[in-house]
Design an enzyme around this catalytic site. Structure first.
Site, PDB file in Angstrom:
ATOM      1  N   LYS A 126     -86.641  -7.157 -41.272  1.00 25.38           N
ATOM      2  CA  LYS A 126     -85.551  -6.792 -42.189  1.00 25.38           C
ATOM      3  C   LYS A 126     -84.994  -5.451 -41.749  1.00 25.38           C
ATOM      4  O   LYS A 126     -85.718  -4.616 -41.203  1.00 25.38           O
ATOM      5  CB  LYS A 126     -86.087  -6.681 -43.619  1.00 25.38           C
ATOM      6  CG  LYS A 126     -85.021  -6.673 -44.684  1.00 25.38           C
ATOM      7  CD  LYS A 126     -84.447  -8.058 -44.879  1.00 25.38           C
ATOM      8  CE  LYS A 126     -84.293  -8.440 -46.307  1.00 25.38           C
ATOM      9  NZ  LYS A 126     -84.331  -9.881 -46.516  1.00 25.38           N
ATOM     10  N   TYR A 158     -73.929 -11.272 -59.234  1.00 28.71           N
ATOM     11  CA  TYR A 158     -72.790 -12.129 -58.890  1.00 28.71           C
ATOM     12  C   TYR A 158     -72.272 -11.788 -57.505  1.00 28.71           C
ATOM     13  O   TYR A 158     -71.091 -11.839 -57.220  1.00 28.71           O
ATOM     14  CB  TYR A 158     -71.680 -12.026 -59.948  1.00 28.71           C
ATOM     15  CG  TYR A 158     -71.052 -13.374 -60.284  1.00 28.71           C
ATOM     16  CD1 TYR A 158     -71.826 -14.404 -60.797  1.00 28.71           C
ATOM     17  CD2 TYR A 158     -69.689 -13.608 -60.083  1.00 28.71           C
ATOM     18  CE1 TYR A 158     -71.268 -15.632 -61.106  1.00 28.71           C
ATOM     19  CE2 TYR A 158     -69.119 -14.838 -60.393  1.00 28.71           C
ATOM     20  CZ  TYR A 158     -69.922 -15.844 -60.907  1.00 28.71           C
ATOM     21  OH  TYR A 158     -69.370 -17.073 -61.209  1.00 28.71           O
ATOM     22  N   GLY A 159     -73.210 -11.417 -56.627  1.00 27.87           N
ATOM     23  CA  GLY A 159     -72.874 -11.290 -55.210  1.00 27.87           C
ATOM     24  C   GLY A 159     -72.836 -12.692 -54.626  1.00 27.87           C
ATOM     25  O   GLY A 159     -72.780 -13.677 -55.370  1.00 27.87           O
TER      26      GLY A 159
HETATM   27  N1  GLU Z   1     -81.407 -12.036 -46.055  1.00 30.55           N
HETATM   28  C1  GLU Z   1     -81.757 -13.404 -46.266  1.00 30.55           C
HETATM   29  C2  GLU Z   1     -83.171 -13.518 -46.806  1.00 30.55           C
HETATM   30  O1  GLU Z   1     -83.697 -12.597 -47.391  1.00 30.55           O
HETATM   31  C3  GLU Z   1     -81.465 -14.288 -45.068  1.00 30.55           C
HETATM   32  C4  GLU Z   1     -82.218 -13.978 -43.819  1.00 30.55           C
HETATM   33  C5  GLU Z   1     -81.753 -14.757 -42.596  1.00 30.55           C
HETATM   34  O2  GLU Z   1     -80.930 -15.645 -42.715  1.00 30.55           O
HETATM   35  O3  GLU Z   1     -82.240 -14.423 -41.519  1.00 30.55           O
HETATM   36  O4  GLU Z   1     -83.785 -14.544 -46.722  1.00 30.55           O
END
Ligand code: GLU
Length: 417
Positions: free
Chosen positions: A106, A219-220
Site C-alpha cells: 500500500k 460516498y466516494g
Molecule cells: N485499494 C484497493 C484495496 O484496498 C484496491 C487495490 C488494488 O486494486 O490493487 O483493495
C-alpha cells in the site's frame, strides 16, 4: 485515525490470532509481522502559488511470496506509516483469500487533495512515482487507486513510468481509464464485490436483497457505486453519507440523484428528498438491514457496536471495525462480512486488468463480471465453510485462509540463502 485504536495494532492482533490457530512457526510469524520493504519519500512539488511544498509519502511492500506486491495508493491528510503498514498487510491476506497471484502493498501521500489543483495533484503523482521507480513495475509492485486517488491518478503513474522506460507499460498499474487499457468494470468492482458477498450472506439468512434497507457510510467511488448497485438490484437505500455528514429517508433515496446533487454542491447534505440529516456516527446506528461502511478505518468500535441494528455489515472499507466491536457484533448475531473478503472485488478486477494488459487482450464487461462473480462466490463459500469448521467468526476464517495460504507459500519457497 483517532478513537484510540491503531489499525496496525488491529492488524497485528489479527495476525497473532491466525498464527496461533494455524500453529505457525514463530519465526515465520515474526517475518509476517513486519513488511519486507518500507520506502519513505519526501515529494517536493511547485505549487500553483509559486512556492515549493514537500509532501510525506511512503510505499509499504508487505509480502510477495505469492506474486508481485499489489495495492492502492491513498492521498489523505491523516495518512501515516502505521496505517499504511496495516493496509499493506491486509492487502497480502486479501489477495490470498481470493487466491489471486499477488502479494500485498500500500502507498500513501499525506496531503489534502480537496485543497489541491489538478496540476498540483499531477505533479505530486508524477514526482512520487518517479521516487518509487526502482521499486514498482509489472512484476515487482503494481499500484492501484485507493482513498482520493482515481483512474486519472493511475494514468499519470502509467505515463511517468512509461516515459522513464521509453515505451508504454500499461501493466505497471491498474485502475486506469479504459482508454489506456483499464479493465471494463474496474471502477465499480469493489462495490459489486461487496454486493455479491451481501447477496450470498442474505441467502444464508434466508433474506432477500429486494426491499432490504441499506445504509452506506461514505460516498466516494466505493460508497456511491455500492449504493447504486444495491438500488439497481432492488434494495432500498435509506441513508448515505460523505465526510461532511449524511442524509436519511426511511422510504428510500435515489442514489443516482444523490450523486448528481453531490456533483453540483460538493456534498450529499441538503439533498431535497432526504427526510432528515444525520451525522456519520448516527448513520451507523440507523434502523436498516444492511450496513456498508465505505469510508475509513475505526468506525464501528466498542462504543457504538452494541447499537448497530443492521443484520449484515459488509465492510466495503478497509479496517472499519475494531476487534472489540467484532466481539459485540458477533454476540448480537450480526453477520459481518470482513473487509479482506467483502472488498476484494477491486483487487480481483485489478488482477484481470493486469492479465489483459500482459496479454494485450480486452475482455467485455460481461466477461469481467462473470469471472469476478465466480471468484468471489468461491471465496465467500471457502470463508463460510472455514468459519463453520473452526467454529469461528468470518473475520477469523478469512484470516485463517489468507494467512494460511501465504505461510504455505513461504514455507514452499524456503529461505534464501
Ligand atoms: N485499494 C484497493 C484495496 O484496498 C484496491 C487495490 C488494488 O486494486 O490493487 O483493495
Amino acid at each position: 485515525m483517532d478513537n484510540g485504536v491503531e489499525p496496525l495494532d488491529i492488524a497485528l492482533a489479527q495476525l497473532e490470532t491466525a498464527a496461533e490457530m494455524l500453529q505457525m512457526d514463530p519465526g515465520l510469524h515474526q517475518f509476517l509481522k513486519t513488511p519486507k520493504r518500507t520506502l519513505i519519500v519526501s515529494v517536493p512539488i511547485r505549487m500553483d502559488a509559486g512556492n515549493i511544498a514537500v509532501f510525506w509519502g511512503c510505499r509499504i511492500q508487505h509480502n510477495d511470496a505469492r506474486g508481485p506486491f499489489k495495492g492502492g495508493i491513498r492521498y489523505h491528510p491523516c495518512v501515516n506509516l502505521a496505517e499504511v503498514t496495516a493496509l499493506a498487510m491486509w492487502m497480502t491476506w486479501k489477495c490470498a483469500v481470493v487466491d489471486i497471484p499477488y502479494g500485498g502493498a500500500k502507498g500513501g501521500v499525506c496531503c489534502n487533495p480537496k485543497e489541491m489543483s489538478k496540476i498540483e495533484l499531477e505533479h505530486l503523482t508524477r514526482r512520487y512515482t518517479n521516487m518509487l521507480l526502482d521499486f514498482i513495475g509489472p512484476h515487482r509492485d503494481v499500484p492501484a487507486p485507493d482513498v482520493y486517488t482515481d483512474a486519472q491518478t493511475m494514468a499519470w503513474i502509467m505515463d511517468t513510468y512509461s516515459q522513464f522506460k521509453g515505451y508504454s507499460v500499461p501493466e505497471c498499474v491498474t485502475g486506469k481509464p479504459p482508454v489506456l487499457g483499464g479493465s471494463e468494470g474496474r471502477k465499480e468492482a469493489t462495490s459489486r464485490g461487496v454486493l455479491i458477498c451481501v447477496r450470498e450472506a442474505l441467502k444464508r439468512l434466508h433474506m432477500k436483497l429486494k426491499g432490504s434497507r441499506v445504509a452506506v457510510q461514505g460516498y466516494g467511488s466505493v460508497g456511491w457505486n455500492a449504493a447504486k448497485i444495491a438500488h439497481d438490484w432492488g434494495a432500498k437505500v435509506v441513508a448515505v453519507s460523505d465526510s461532511q455528514g449524511g442524509i436519511h429517508n426511511p422510504r428510500g433515496l435515489n442514489p443516482y440523484n444523490v450523486f448528481e446533487h453531490k456533483k453540483e454542491t460538493g456534498s450529499v447534505l441538503a439533498y431535497e428528498r432526504a427526510k432528515n440529516e444525520v451525522t456519520n456516527a448516527e448513520l451507523l446506528e440507523l434502523d436498516c438491514d444492511i450496513l456498508m461502511p465505505a469510508a475509513l478505518e475505526n468506525q464501528i468500535t466498542k462504543e457504538n457496536a452494541g447499537r448497530i441494528k443492521a443484520k449484515i455489515v459488509g465492510e466495503a472499507a478497509n479496517g472499519p471495525t475494531t476487534p472489540e466491536a467484532d466481539e459485540i457484533l458477533r454476540e448480537n448475531d450480526v453477520f459481518l462480512i470482513p473487509d479482506i473478503l467483502a472488498n476484494a472485488g477491486g483487487v480481483t478486477v485489478s488482477y484481470f486488468e493486469w492479465v489483459q494488459n500482459l496479454t494485450r487482450e480486452h475482455w467485455t464487461l460481461e466477461e469481467v463480471n462473470r469471472k469476478l462473480e465466480s471468484i468471489l462466490v468461491k471465496a465467500f463459500n471457502d470463508v463460510y465453510q472455514t468459519a463453520g469448521e473452526k467454529e469461528t467468526s468470518l473475520r477469523t476464517a478469512a484470516l485463517l485462509l489468507g494467512v494460511g495460504r501465504v505461510s504455505k507459500a513461504m514455507e514452499a519457497l524456503g529461505l534464501w540463502p
